[in-house]
Design an enzyme around this catalytic site. Structure first.
Site, mmCIF file in Angstrom:
data_model
loop_
_atom_site.group_PDB
_atom_site.id
_atom_site.type_symbol
_atom_site.label_atom_id
_atom_site.label_comp_id
_atom_site.label_asym_id
_atom_site.label_seq_id
_atom_site.Cartn_x
_atom_site.Cartn_y
_atom_site.Cartn_z
ATOM 1 N N GLU A 70 0.247 -0.625 6.054
ATOM 2 C CA GLU A 70 1.215 -0.034 6.636
ATOM 3 C C GLU A 70 1.157 1.485 6.844
ATOM 4 O O GLU A 70 1.193 1.979 7.834
ATOM 5 C CB GLU A 70 2.485 -0.365 6.002
ATOM 6 N N ASP B 131 0.767 -1.072 -0.032
ATOM 7 C CA ASP B 131 0.015 -0.049 0.130
ATOM 8 C C ASP B 131 0.875 1.197 0.143
ATOM 9 O O ASP B 131 2.117 1.213 0.371
ATOM 10 C CB ASP B 131 -0.967 0.089 1.166
#
Length: 454
Positions: A153, A88
């Site tokens: 994250e 991500d």
């Protein structure tokens, strides 16, 4: 050598795949990008299978999925390496400050510009290509490899620790490796051996139960913004010392040996001031800038608001005021305890004219790893071999909470083998990754696996 030669011969192919990966706008914090997150996870799974992993799958969590892969056919007694990364990325805003479209990978000179180029897609993909290089030449790896790539994250990893706790057998390994940090320079490799933790809170101060006319009530009703500013001013001294009682109780001081090692970090004060855009430095005078930014705890107000902030004037005495406050923590400080301390202190120093609430927004623990372990020695040799120069040991001011999670849940240490550069503009417009470091990163990890599997 065969794996290295393969990697060098297939750089164009690796780059084309990386560009495809980067073009997926996998922004984890924005719900409208959920399909992009799922697309990135499936894409990554497919590339892991194509690279030679016999098992690779997208595994659900309470939030965005985890991509897991494994290759476990190394010789008997070979160690198992758990590789972590995140697919991500941060939101690209503000869009107007990008020189090129944020999700259209653009090469300028030796750099590739795109959101996620360095943090962390480019560095994550290094490990996928290492496995491919071994599999396509030698047919096997010198160590067993497991991969766990998450999709949250950049939004605090809320699902990661529960996933790790629920899958400790699946993730069992001898050591973890993460490429999500930077080296000191293009020709100056470094290894991060310590990270700071984080305690992040939002403070809400309430005065009257509705906004008031400042001409009618001003001087007789305590303004919540004024009260909040007074409270914030009491959190820290002029030289950076944090005034919260008990804040330093568990701080692990730098050893003389560590201070000698950190003094080896190449550092030019004037260059640093120019990069930061400030006239002079600030902070605890007993510590160097390198020590303050990597090995000392901090307290920073990250945002403050309340009342009327639109153009023009509105003479309002606001009902509420807010602030976001983050504290970077060093090893041995626990985020839950620091959050408790700041909550108690703000409650204690709040005037009786307002009500204070402190909300826990995000937290993570710091970590420090041995510099003399077999895996760390293998990493040291690998950097020296690939870069032609021995790496410098450094401490990192940022936070990677999964390092502490691996220590706690799996009982393993993490080797941080980053390949970014300090000017990669992480989380900012015009994020980039230095392509020579992408290729050197692949060679470094090839060496690392070879040395670790000796």
């Amino acid at each position: 050598m065969k794996a290295l030669e393969y990697a060098r011969a297939h750089q164009d192919e690796f780059l084309a795949e990386l560009k495809e990966f980067l073009s997926i706008p996998s922004v984890s914090t924005q719900p409208e990008h959920k399909p992009d997150i799922e697309h990135a996870a499936v894409w990554l799974r497919d590339r892991l299978l194509a690279a030679g992993f016999p098992r690779a799958e997208v595994m659900p969590t309470q939030g965005h999925p985890v991509v897991y892969a494994e290759w476990l056919a190394a010789r008997p007694q070979a160690p198992t390496v758990l590789t972590y990364g995140h697919y991500d990325v941060q939101p690209p805003d503000p869009l107007e400050l990008w020189n090129t479209p944020p999700f259209e990978p653009t090469i300028v000179g030796d750099d590739i510009f795109c959101r996620g180029a360095s943090d962390d897609k480019g560095q994550l993909y290094i490990h996928v290509k290492v496995v491919q290089a071994f599999k396509e030449t030698v047919g096997a790896l010198p160590v067993n490899v497991k991969c766990i790539f998450e999709g949250e994250e950049e939004s605090g990893s809320p699902s990661l620790e529960p996933f790790i706790r629920e899958h400790t057998d699946l993730l069992a390994a001898d050591v973890a490796v993460i490429s999500d940090t930077h080296i000191l320079g293009k020709d100056t490799p470094s290894i991060v051996y310590a990270l700071r933790g984080l305690a992040y809170v939002e403070v809400e101060v309430t005065g009257p139960d509705h906004d008031l006319h400042s001409g009618i009530y001003g001087g007789a009703v305590h303004n919540p913004i004024n009260a909040l500013c007074t409270m914030i001013a009491r959190l820290q001294g002029e030289s950076g010392h944090i005034a919260i009682p008990g804040f330093y109780d568990d701080v692990r001081e730098l050893s003389p040996e560590e201070r000698i090692e950190l003094a080896k970090v190449p550092f030019e004060r004037e260059t640093w001031l120019h990069e930061a855009g400030v006239k002079t430095d600030w902070g605890e005078p007993a510590y160097t800038i390198v020590e303050r930014t990597a090995a000392r705890p901090t307290l920073d107000v990250n945002g403050i608001w309340g009342g009327y902030i639109q153009p023009g004037a509105k003479t309002v005495l606001p009902s509420k005021a807010f602030a976001k406050i983050s504290m970077r923590l060093v090893p041995d400080q626990e985020s839950a305890e620091i959050t408790r301390l700041i909550r108690n202190y703000l409650t204690e120093i709040a005037p009786p004219t307002v009500n204070v609430e402190v909300h826990d927004l995000h937290s993570g623990e710091g970590a420090i790893v041995r510099r003399d372990s077999p895996a760390m020695k293998a990493a040291f040799r690998a950097y020296a071999e690939a870069f032609g120069k021995e790496p410098v040991f450094v401490r990192e001011g940022g936070s990677i909470p999964v390092v502490a999670a691996f220590q706690k849940a799996l009982g393993i240490e993490t080797i941080l083998m980053g390949f970014g550069l300090p000017d990669d503009r992480l989380h900012s417009p015009n994020e980039k990754f230095h392509l020579p470091n992408f290729y050197k990163g692949i060679e470094t990890i090839i060496h690392f696996m070879a040395f670790l599997g000796e």
